[in-house]
Design a protein around this motif. Structure first.
Motif, PDB file in Angstrom:
ATOM      1  N   GLY A 126      37.871  41.650  48.980  1.00 47.10           N
ATOM      2  CA  GLY A 126      38.024  41.265  47.583  1.00 47.10           C
ATOM      3  C   GLY A 126      36.724  40.882  46.893  1.00 47.10           C
ATOM      4  O   GLY A 126      36.626  40.953  45.663  1.00 47.10           O
ATOM      5  N   TYR A 127      35.707  40.483  47.657  1.00 46.73           N
ATOM      6  CA  TYR A 127      34.435  40.089  47.041  1.00 46.73           C
ATOM      7  C   TYR A 127      33.706  41.330  46.529  1.00 46.73           C
ATOM      8  O   TYR A 127      33.638  42.350  47.221  1.00 46.73           O
ATOM      9  N   TYR A 159      38.677  31.126  44.049  1.00 48.71           N
ATOM     10  CA  TYR A 159      37.658  31.416  43.040  1.00 48.71           C
ATOM     11  C   TYR A 159      37.535  32.924  42.825  1.00 48.71           C
ATOM     12  O   TYR A 159      37.425  33.704  43.768  1.00 48.71           O
ATOM     13  N   GLU A 160      37.516  33.298  41.556  1.00 48.24           N
ATOM     14  CA  GLU A 160      37.326  34.696  41.185  1.00 48.24           C
ATOM     15  C   GLU A 160      35.972  34.930  40.525  1.00 48.24           C
ATOM     16  O   GLU A 160      35.492  36.065  40.471  1.00 48.24           O
ATOM     17  N   THR A 161      35.362  33.866  40.000  1.00 45.38           N
ATOM     18  CA  THR A 161      34.083  34.003  39.307  1.00 45.38           C
ATOM     19  C   THR A 161      33.014  33.127  39.936  1.00 45.38           C
ATOM     20  O   THR A 161      33.299  32.151  40.630  1.00 45.38           O
ATOM     21  N   LEU A 162      31.777  33.476  39.655  1.00 43.06           N
ATOM     22  CA  LEU A 162      30.634  32.642  40.015  1.00 43.06           C
ATOM     23  C   LEU A 162      30.510  31.507  39.003  1.00 43.06           C
ATOM     24  O   LEU A 162      31.152  31.530  37.950  1.00 43.06           O
ATOM     25  N   ASP A 163      29.659  30.538  39.301  1.00 43.85           N
ATOM     26  CA  ASP A 163      29.417  29.457  38.344  1.00 43.85           C
ATOM     27  C   ASP A 163      28.906  30.006  37.024  1.00 43.85           C
ATOM     28  O   ASP A 163      29.157  29.434  35.958  1.00 43.85           O
ATOM     29  N   ARG A 196      35.041  37.951  42.795  1.00 44.67           N
ATOM     30  CA  ARG A 196      36.083  38.429  43.704  1.00 44.67           C
ATOM     31  C   ARG A 196      37.306  38.861  42.914  1.00 44.67           C
ATOM     32  O   ARG A 196      37.681  38.226  41.938  1.00 44.67           O
ATOM     33  N   LYS A 197      37.913  39.937  43.366  1.00 42.92           N
ATOM     34  CA  LYS A 197      39.194  40.371  42.823  1.00 42.92           C
ATOM     35  C   LYS A 197      40.289  39.900  43.783  1.00 42.92           C
ATOM     36  O   LYS A 197      40.338  40.345  44.926  1.00 42.92           O
ATOM     37  N   VAL A 198      41.105  38.974  43.314  1.00 42.45           N
ATOM     38  CA  VAL A 198      42.122  38.362  44.165  1.00 42.45           C
ATOM     39  C   VAL A 198      43.452  39.078  43.972  1.00 42.45           C
ATOM     40  O   VAL A 198      44.072  38.999  42.911  1.00 42.45           O
ATOM     41  N   THR A 199      43.870  39.797  44.995  1.00 39.49           N
ATOM     42  CA  THR A 199      45.172  40.448  44.966  1.00 39.49           C
ATOM     43  C   THR A 199      46.237  39.472  45.452  1.00 39.49           C
ATOM     44  O   THR A 199      45.925  38.401  45.997  1.00 39.49           O
ATOM     45  N   SER A 200      47.484  39.833  45.281  1.00 39.04           N
ATOM     46  CA  SER A 200      48.582  38.978  45.756  1.00 39.04           C
ATOM     47  C   SER A 200      48.531  38.842  47.275  1.00 39.04           C
ATOM     48  O   SER A 200      48.862  37.786  47.822  1.00 39.04           O
ATOM     49  N   GLN A 201      48.079  39.904  47.954  1.00 34.91           N
ATOM     50  CA  GLN A 201      47.983  39.853  49.414  1.00 34.91           C
ATOM     51  C   GLN A 201      46.884  38.888  49.870  1.00 34.91           C
ATOM     52  O   GLN A 201      47.068  38.120  50.814  1.00 34.91           O
ATOM     53  N   PHE A 244      47.504  35.424  51.953  1.00 37.91           N
ATOM     54  CA  PHE A 244      46.814  35.232  53.229  1.00 37.91           C
ATOM     55  C   PHE A 244      46.045  33.915  53.238  1.00 37.91           C
ATOM     56  O   PHE A 244      46.107  33.143  54.196  1.00 37.91           O
ATOM     57  N   ALA A 245      45.305  33.655  52.163  1.00 37.70           N
ATOM     58  CA  ALA A 245      44.483  32.442  52.105  1.00 37.70           C
ATOM     59  C   ALA A 245      45.340  31.179  52.061  1.00 37.70           C
ATOM     60  O   ALA A 245      45.040  30.200  52.758  1.00 37.70           O
TER      61      ALA A 245
END
Length: 246
Positions: A20-21, A83-87, A93-98, A102-103
């Motif tokens: 995802g990253y 987290y999906e974005t940097l500061d 990162r693109k966070v999928t439902s999977q 998992f996380a």
């Protein structure tokens, strides 16, 4: 003398799953350098208390965040529980439902279950439990920080109106001021984590957050320990000792 429950959520640099990253490793490394609460495990951990230390970096999963984005203030910045974005605001990162499932199932919930079990064990033994939320923060605010005040205190306590008794706040003020340090109260960071089972329900579960300004123990902006590291550790441990004896 009570035994404290030390919640140390942001000291790790481990990313368990790179799926995802979308940024290069050097960018991730720079973000880890910026966002890790360096050596808070060493500053806070001791042989008397119980430490619950997250073994994964907040860039992978942040145990301090609510899982429901509608409850999480930082979710609107792309920095919710995952987290999906940097500061900087750029996509990290693109966070999928999977990935989310998992996380949460393998890292977030097990971490919180461990914390909750420790609180329940302490309640059985002492009828009260004190959770100390253990953090550090950069002397110059992060771009996404809610407070952009450049005049940051040496130390900062975070409180909860329901779970933080006044005596904890009064002790904190007296302790740090007596040593000549400046103390922010709910500034630049506020709140104190409480397991959801007891949150806003059980006053027997007390909580306070301690944030240590990184200028007190690091050669910022690096993660190198400064010559003041051991002094800062002594101050932190003295604070914990005082909490135990209240």
């Amino acid at each position: 003398m009570k035994k404290l429950i030390l919640h140390i959520p942001h000291s790790s640099t481990t990313i368990p799953l790179l799926q995802g990253y979308v940024v290069h490793q050097d960018i991730l490394d720079a973000e880890i350098l910026k966002l890790t609460d360096w050596y808070t495990d060493q500053l806070f951990d001791n042989k008397t208390d119980v430490s619950i230390i997250a073994p994964f970096t907040r860039l992978f999963c942040d145990p301090e965040r609510f899982t429901d984005d509608s409850q999480e203030e930082m979710a609107k910045f792309g920095m919710g529980v995952l987290y999906e974005t940097l500061d900087s605001g750029k996509l990290m990162r693109k966070v999928t439902s999977q990935i989310r499932e998992f996380a949460l199932e393998n890292y977030y919930y097990p971490h919180h279950n461990k914390l909750n079990d420790c609180v329940n064990d302490e309640l059985k033994q002492s009828k009260t439990a004190l959770v100390v939320d253990c953090h550090s923060f950069p002397s110059t605010p992060l771009k996404r920080a809610l407070s952009q005040d450049l005049h940051t205190p040496d130390y900062n306590i975070g409180t909860d109106a329901f779970h933080t008794p006044k005596e904890l706040i009064d002790f904190s003020k007296d302790y740090f001021e007596s040593l000549g340090y400046s103390l922010g109260i709910d500034t630049p960071y506020s709140g104190a984590l409480v397991p959801i089972e007891h949150y806003q329900k059980n006053k027997g579960v007390e909580a306070i957050m301690l944030e240590v300004n990184r200028r007190m123990y690091l050669n910022e902006p690096t993660n190198e320990k400064s010559e003041n590291f051991e002094t800062t550790k002594s101050v932190v441990q003295g604070f914990l000792d005082g909490l135990r004896n209240l």
